[in-house]
Design a protein around this motif. Structure first.
Motif, mmCIF file in Angstrom:
data_model
loop_
_atom_site.group_PDB
_atom_site.id
_atom_site.type_symbol
_atom_site.label_atom_id
_atom_site.label_comp_id
_atom_site.label_asym_id
_atom_site.label_seq_id
_atom_site.Cartn_x
_atom_site.Cartn_y
_atom_site.Cartn_z
ATOM 1 N N GLY A 23 -23.828 15.715 2.995
ATOM 2 C CA GLY A 23 -23.959 16.048 1.578
ATOM 3 C C GLY A 23 -25.402 16.282 1.181
ATOM 4 N N ARG A 24 -26.314 15.439 1.668
ATOM 5 C CA ARG A 24 -27.734 15.616 1.370
ATOM 6 C C ARG A 24 -28.249 16.923 1.950
ATOM 7 N N LYS A 25 -27.758 17.278 3.114
ATOM 8 C CA LYS A 25 -28.179 18.528 3.746
ATOM 9 C C LYS A 25 -27.744 19.734 2.912
ATOM 10 N N GLN A 26 -26.530 19.704 2.395
ATOM 11 C CA GLN A 26 -26.039 20.814 1.568
ATOM 12 C C GLN A 26 -26.846 20.947 0.282
ATOM 13 N N ILE A 27 -27.121 19.799 -0.363
ATOM 14 C CA ILE A 27 -27.912 19.833 -1.586
ATOM 15 C C ILE A 27 -29.322 20.339 -1.289
ATOM 16 N N ARG A 28 -29.904 19.871 -0.211
ATOM 17 C CA ARG A 28 -31.255 20.306 0.175
ATOM 18 C C ARG A 28 -31.283 21.813 0.401
ATOM 19 N N GLN A 29 -30.224 22.354 1.003
ATOM 20 C CA GLN A 29 -30.171 23.799 1.245
ATOM 21 C C GLN A 29 -30.082 24.574 -0.067
ATOM 22 N N ILE A 30 -29.274 24.080 -1.006
ATOM 23 C CA ILE A 30 -29.157 24.722 -2.318
ATOM 24 C C ILE A 30 -30.515 24.761 -3.006
ATOM 25 N N ILE A 31 -31.220 23.615 -2.980
ATOM 26 C CA ILE A 31 -32.527 23.513 -3.623
ATOM 27 C C ILE A 31 -33.540 24.444 -2.965
ATOM 28 N N HIS A 32 -33.632 24.384 -1.648
ATOM 29 C CA HIS A 32 -34.624 25.191 -0.943
ATOM 30 C C HIS A 32 -34.351 26.684 -1.115
ATOM 31 N N ASN A 33 -33.091 27.077 -1.053
ATOM 32 C CA ASN A 33 -32.757 28.496 -1.214
ATOM 33 C C ASN A 33 -33.162 29.005 -2.586
ATOM 34 N N TYR A 34 -32.919 28.191 -3.623
ATOM 35 C CA TYR A 34 -33.297 28.610 -4.971
ATOM 36 C C TYR A 34 -34.815 28.715 -5.091
ATOM 37 N N ILE A 35 -35.523 27.681 -4.666
ATOM 38 C CA ILE A 35 -36.977 27.650 -4.831
ATOM 39 C C ILE A 35 -37.659 28.776 -4.057
ATOM 40 N N LEU A 36 -37.204 29.020 -2.845
ATOM 41 C CA LEU A 36 -37.841 30.041 -2.009
ATOM 42 C C LEU A 36 -37.337 31.445 -2.299
ATOM 43 N N GLY A 37 -36.095 31.563 -2.781
ATOM 44 C CA GLY A 37 -35.501 32.881 -2.936
ATOM 45 C C GLY A 37 -35.477 33.439 -4.336
ATOM 46 N N ARG A 38 -35.726 32.608 -5.340
ATOM 47 C CA ARG A 38 -35.597 33.042 -6.725
ATOM 48 C C ARG A 38 -36.936 33.550 -7.261
ATOM 49 N N ALA A 39 -37.072 34.863 -7.325
ATOM 50 C CA ALA A 39 -38.336 35.472 -7.753
ATOM 51 C C ALA A 39 -38.681 35.122 -9.196
#
Length: 217
Positions: A88-104
């Motif tokens: 569960g922590r891994k999934q949340i971490r992926q959601i967070i990282h994808n938004y921060i790195l991918g959201r212009a």
């Protein structure tokens, strides 16, 4: 700046499904139970815009709120909630990282820190990662009404000294209490100042239309 209207727009787990357009986004994140939902409700002067709960770790989605029809306040999932389990922590971490790195459109990330505690490794690691990735961010110390001013200064100094071991300078620091409505004006003024600077920047089309220095007009 005064928030006159705040409207929930969408929740999802994929940053690619976030609202289209180029409105600036100011995202809020922190460890579970840091007081993020209460802070968002205080800033927007809404009692339940962001859902608060006695159970930490309830926010598991990227939540967008349109503010004054001009910018987005983004409520991100909290990190480090142990009861979710490793997967569960891994999934949340992926959601967070994808938004921060991918959201212009991400303009500034506000990292919330509970001022009552000594520096936590999970917060320091997250802040270090933001620096390595070049993400613009500020730190918000929450719940300052829960401790004395003397202890607050001591805790902030400990945190600042720890960061300065590896950082040349500190990011912007803010101090808030949702219960006492402390820090609201400073945070909103900071966001307003960034929005103003963005409005003054020439658009891409305007930049492209500018002649080169040696171009004959």
């Amino acid at each position: 700046m005064e928030i006159k209207n705040a409207t929930f727009v969408i929740s999802n787990t994929d940053y690619r499904k976030c609202p289209e357009g180029n409105r600036p986004e100011y995202a809020f994140i922190g460890r579970s139970n840091v007081g993020k939902s209460s802070l968002i409700n205080m800033l927007t002067n809404r009692k339940s815009l962001a859902m608060t709960s006695q159970m930490p770790g309830k926010t598991t989605l990227i939540n967008h709120f349109l503010i004054n029809n001009s910018w987005y306040l983004v409520d991100l999932p909290g990190y480090g909630f142990a009861r979710r389990g490793e997967e569960g922590r891994k999934q949340i971490r992926q959601i967070i990282h994808n938004y921060i790195l991918g959201r212009a459109q991400l303009t500034c990330l506000f990292v919330l820190i509970d001022c009552r505690h000594a520096p936590q490794k999970i917060d320091l690691d997250f802040i270090t990662w933001l620096g390595e990735e070049g993400i613009p961010f500020a730190i918000i110390f929450t719940k300052i009404d829960k401790i004395s001013q003397t202890r607050l200064r001591e805790n902030v100094k400990i945190y600042s000294d720890k960061l300065l071991e590896t950082w040349e300078e500190l990011p912007p620091l803010f101090y808030t209490s949702s219960a006492k409505k402390i820090g609201k004006e400073e945070l909103l003024d900071y966001i307003h100042s960034i929005n103003q600077s963005l409005d003054q920047q020439p658009s891409e089309n305007e930049e492209n239309s500018k002649p080169e220095k040696d171009e004959v007009i």
